[in-house]
Design an enzyme around this catalytic site. Sequence first.
Site, PDB file in Angstrom:
ATOM      1  N   THR A 138       8.415 -15.449  -9.914  1.00 32.15           N
ATOM      2  CA  THR A 138       8.775 -14.189  -9.266  1.00 32.15           C
ATOM      3  C   THR A 138      10.280 -13.920  -9.323  1.00 32.15           C
ATOM      4  O   THR A 138      11.072 -14.861  -9.413  1.00 32.15           O
ATOM      5  CB  THR A 138       8.321 -14.251  -7.787  1.00 32.15           C
ATOM      6  OG1 THR A 138       8.890 -13.168  -7.071  1.00 32.15           O
ATOM      7  CG2 THR A 138       8.768 -15.532  -7.103  1.00 32.15           C
ATOM      8  N   ASP A 139      10.639 -12.638  -9.196  1.00 23.53           N
ATOM      9  CA  ASP A 139      12.065 -12.290  -9.102  1.00 23.53           C
ATOM     10  C   ASP A 139      12.659 -12.714  -7.756  1.00 23.53           C
ATOM     11  O   ASP A 139      13.877 -12.762  -7.585  1.00 23.53           O
ATOM     12  CB  ASP A 139      12.292 -10.786  -9.336  1.00 23.53           C
ATOM     13  CG  ASP A 139      11.513  -9.867  -8.384  1.00 23.53           C
ATOM     14  OD1 ASP A 139      10.783 -10.379  -7.507  1.00 23.53           O
ATOM     15  OD2 ASP A 139      11.640  -8.643  -8.528  1.00 23.53           O
ATOM     16  N   GLU A 140      11.775 -13.027  -6.781  1.00 23.61           N
ATOM     17  CA  GLU A 140      12.276 -13.368  -5.439  1.00 23.61           C
ATOM     18  C   GLU A 140      13.082 -14.667  -5.436  1.00 23.61           C
ATOM     19  O   GLU A 140      13.823 -14.927  -4.493  1.00 23.61           O
ATOM     20  CB  GLU A 140      11.111 -13.441  -4.439  1.00 23.61           C
ATOM     21  CG  GLU A 140      10.368 -12.124  -4.352  1.00 23.61           C
ATOM     22  CD  GLU A 140       9.388 -12.043  -3.197  1.00 23.61           C
ATOM     23  OE1 GLU A 140       9.597 -12.689  -2.177  1.00 23.61           O
ATOM     24  OE2 GLU A 140       8.395 -11.312  -3.354  1.00 23.61           O
ATOM     25  N   TYR A 164       8.105 -18.682   0.871  1.00 26.87           N
ATOM     26  CA  TYR A 164       7.394 -18.375  -0.388  1.00 26.87           C
ATOM     27  C   TYR A 164       8.337 -18.493  -1.586  1.00 26.87           C
ATOM     28  O   TYR A 164       8.057 -19.225  -2.547  1.00 26.87           O
ATOM     29  CB  TYR A 164       6.800 -16.959  -0.333  1.00 26.87           C
ATOM     30  CG  TYR A 164       6.403 -16.417  -1.698  1.00 26.87           C
ATOM     31  CD1 TYR A 164       5.325 -16.962  -2.391  1.00 26.87           C
ATOM     32  CD2 TYR A 164       7.120 -15.378  -2.311  1.00 26.87           C
ATOM     33  CE1 TYR A 164       4.963 -16.484  -3.652  1.00 26.87           C
ATOM     34  CE2 TYR A 164       6.758 -14.900  -3.565  1.00 26.87           C
ATOM     35  CZ  TYR A 164       5.689 -15.455  -4.235  1.00 26.87           C
ATOM     36  OH  TYR A 164       5.335 -14.993  -5.484  1.00 26.87           O
ATOM     37  N   LYS A 168       8.385 -21.141  -4.803  1.00 23.44           N
ATOM     38  CA  LYS A 168       8.295 -20.725  -6.217  1.00 23.44           C
ATOM     39  C   LYS A 168       9.525 -21.222  -6.983  1.00 23.44           C
ATOM     40  O   LYS A 168       9.412 -21.672  -8.122  1.00 23.44           O
ATOM     41  CB  LYS A 168       8.179 -19.198  -6.333  1.00 23.44           C
ATOM     42  CG  LYS A 168       6.894 -18.598  -5.808  1.00 23.44           C
ATOM     43  CD  LYS A 168       5.642 -19.054  -6.534  1.00 23.44           C
ATOM     44  CE  LYS A 168       5.517 -18.513  -7.937  1.00 23.44           C
ATOM     45  NZ  LYS A 168       4.207 -18.865  -8.546  1.00 23.44           N
TER      46      LYS A 168
HETATM   47  P1  NAD Z   1      -3.104 -13.818  -5.485  1.00 27.68           P
HETATM   48  O1  NAD Z   1      -2.774 -14.323  -4.129  1.00 27.68           O
HETATM   49  O2  NAD Z   1      -3.788 -12.513  -5.630  1.00 27.68           O
HETATM   50  O3  NAD Z   1      -4.027 -14.901  -6.238  1.00 27.68           O
HETATM   51  C1  NAD Z   1      -3.791 -16.279  -6.177  1.00 27.68           C
HETATM   52  C2  NAD Z   1      -5.042 -16.984  -6.656  1.00 27.68           C
HETATM   53  O4  NAD Z   1      -4.771 -18.405  -6.658  1.00 27.68           O
HETATM   54  C3  NAD Z   1      -6.261 -16.771  -5.747  1.00 27.68           C
HETATM   55  O5  NAD Z   1      -7.390 -16.457  -6.543  1.00 27.68           O
HETATM   56  C4  NAD Z   1      -6.433 -18.111  -5.046  1.00 27.68           C
HETATM   57  O6  NAD Z   1      -7.784 -18.395  -4.718  1.00 27.68           O
HETATM   58  C5  NAD Z   1      -5.885 -19.075  -6.093  1.00 27.68           C
HETATM   59  N1  NAD Z   1      -5.401 -20.346  -5.523  1.00 27.68           N
HETATM   60  C6  NAD Z   1      -4.617 -20.511  -4.427  1.00 27.68           C
HETATM   61  N2  NAD Z   1      -4.394 -21.823  -4.232  1.00 27.68           N
HETATM   62  C7  NAD Z   1      -5.024 -22.503  -5.234  1.00 27.68           C
HETATM   63  C8  NAD Z   1      -5.133 -23.874  -5.591  1.00 27.68           C
HETATM   64  N3  NAD Z   1      -4.552 -24.837  -4.874  1.00 27.68           N
HETATM   65  N4  NAD Z   1      -5.845 -24.196  -6.709  1.00 27.68           N
HETATM   66  C9  NAD Z   1      -6.464 -23.238  -7.440  1.00 27.68           C
HETATM   67  N5  NAD Z   1      -6.401 -21.929  -7.140  1.00 27.68           N
HETATM   68  C10 NAD Z   1      -5.679 -21.563  -6.053  1.00 27.68           C
HETATM   69  O7  NAD Z   1      -1.738 -13.867  -6.302  1.00 27.68           O
HETATM   70  P2  NAD Z   1      -1.216 -12.876  -7.445  1.00 27.68           P
HETATM   71  O8  NAD Z   1      -0.598 -11.702  -6.804  1.00 27.68           O
HETATM   72  O9  NAD Z   1      -2.279 -12.699  -8.459  1.00 27.68           O
HETATM   73  O10 NAD Z   1      -0.030 -13.751  -8.054  1.00 27.68           O
HETATM   74  C11 NAD Z   1      -0.256 -14.628  -9.155  1.00 27.68           C
HETATM   75  C12 NAD Z   1       1.035 -15.362  -9.453  1.00 27.68           C
HETATM   76  O11 NAD Z   1       2.063 -14.417  -9.766  1.00 27.68           O
HETATM   77  C13 NAD Z   1       1.558 -16.194  -8.275  1.00 27.68           C
HETATM   78  O12 NAD Z   1       2.055 -17.398  -8.781  1.00 27.68           O
HETATM   79  C14 NAD Z   1       2.678 -15.350  -7.698  1.00 27.68           C
HETATM   80  O13 NAD Z   1       3.675 -16.163  -7.127  1.00 27.68           O
HETATM   81  C15 NAD Z   1       3.184 -14.642  -8.945  1.00 27.68           C
HETATM   82  N6  NAD Z   1       3.815 -13.327  -8.667  1.00 27.68           N
HETATM   83  C16 NAD Z   1       3.085 -12.323  -8.106  1.00 27.68           C
HETATM   84  C17 NAD Z   1       3.691 -11.088  -7.885  1.00 27.68           C
HETATM   85  C18 NAD Z   1       2.917  -9.920  -7.316  1.00 27.68           C
HETATM   86  O14 NAD Z   1       3.500  -8.841  -7.154  1.00 27.68           O
HETATM   87  N7  NAD Z   1       1.647 -10.052  -7.018  1.00 27.68           N
HETATM   88  C19 NAD Z   1       5.033 -10.879  -8.200  1.00 27.68           C
HETATM   89  C20 NAD Z   1       5.744 -11.946  -8.740  1.00 27.68           C
HETATM   90  C21 NAD Z   1       5.116 -13.154  -8.996  1.00 27.68           C
END
Ligand code: NAD
Length: 348
Positions: A138-140, A164, A168
Amino acid sequence: MRNIENIIVTGASGFIGSNFIKNLLEDQNFGKDLKTITNIDKLTYAGDRENNLDYENNPKYNFINGDICDQDLISSLLKEFDVDVIINFAAESHVDNSIESPDEFIQTNIFGTFNLLRCLQEFNSSLNKSAIILHVSTDEVFGSLKLNDPGFTEKNSYKPNSPYSASKASSDHLVQAWHKTYGLPTLITNCSNNYGPNQNFEKLIPKIIKCAVNKEEITIYGDGKNIRDWLYVDDHCKGIIKVLLEGKFGETYNIGGKNEISNIEIAKIICNLLENAYPFDKNPIKSNLYNSYEGLISFVSDRLGHDFRYSIDPSKIEKDLDWYPEETFETGITKTISWYLEKLIKND
Ligand code: NAD
């Protein structure tokens, strides 16, 4: 261009991972070579197998209900599927939850990433393989910007502020360490806020749409002036595919949509678009207190340690990998609203 046949995608029953598999199956460069895509997901509250319905019956797709922290499981799946790549989406992803209860963030985001790295390294060295890990971040991790600061480049130092973003940032450092120390082929992407189908209703855009459709208060933190850089999820997924096929090992790539918008502006844009797509007057839910979607907006106490602004400078991925977002915020948000409207109204 790398030749990739067998992929593990972790956390692909969540928001971005589920869209990623859809994009991968549609991608011309992968069509012929791809043999298996294995989704390993623990199905926490954020995971939902409904997000995988579009390709659930595709013979290339496998689902494993498992935890990325489980060493025996990950090691055996790497061998069983003769894996070329792990794409790591699995994470606890909601900042508010990390403030309330950080334990799971440390476990999954830090220990889970470590476990994937050690299993992959062991798999590569024992079987003389060079399987890759692409870690989605993430950019965070870069901290907060002031209004006129330039956007984050890959050279910015890490200054995470929430539990969080600190978890990350830690996982990104581990990935870099496994590249430097053990020569593991690694790639990292740091993206801005994603939006689009399949996102959990706890996140800003789906939450605004759901509250509006239900004629409930749309609560915005603080004065609503915090700024995020919005990226349509399919654009993000296409960027990840580019990095996977052509990115340089050991490097990181920032992916952003060049759409900096404040939270209050987002709420107003959505309310205005909803007035056309599903007019307040025609919405059958009765309300004596309000007479427009925008009237539902109210402000609540700010999130603890709320970062003011994130902004991504995506010049590197544009220049090196020829990736550009295809959606403007207007086109992306219009599609997103239609998708949630169908889901919310159909499920009534
Ligand atoms: P999300 O919360 O929608 O999905 C996360 C998934 O991971 C879920 O299906 C959950 O069941 C699964 N999970 C959680 N713990 C687990 C474990 N121990 N083992 C296996 N599966 C597990 O998240 P997202 O929004 O799809 O984000 C995906 C990735 O992208 C993350 O790493 C997040 O940090 C990164 N990210 C997201 C955003 C955003 O805007 N959504 C922005 C920047 C980075």
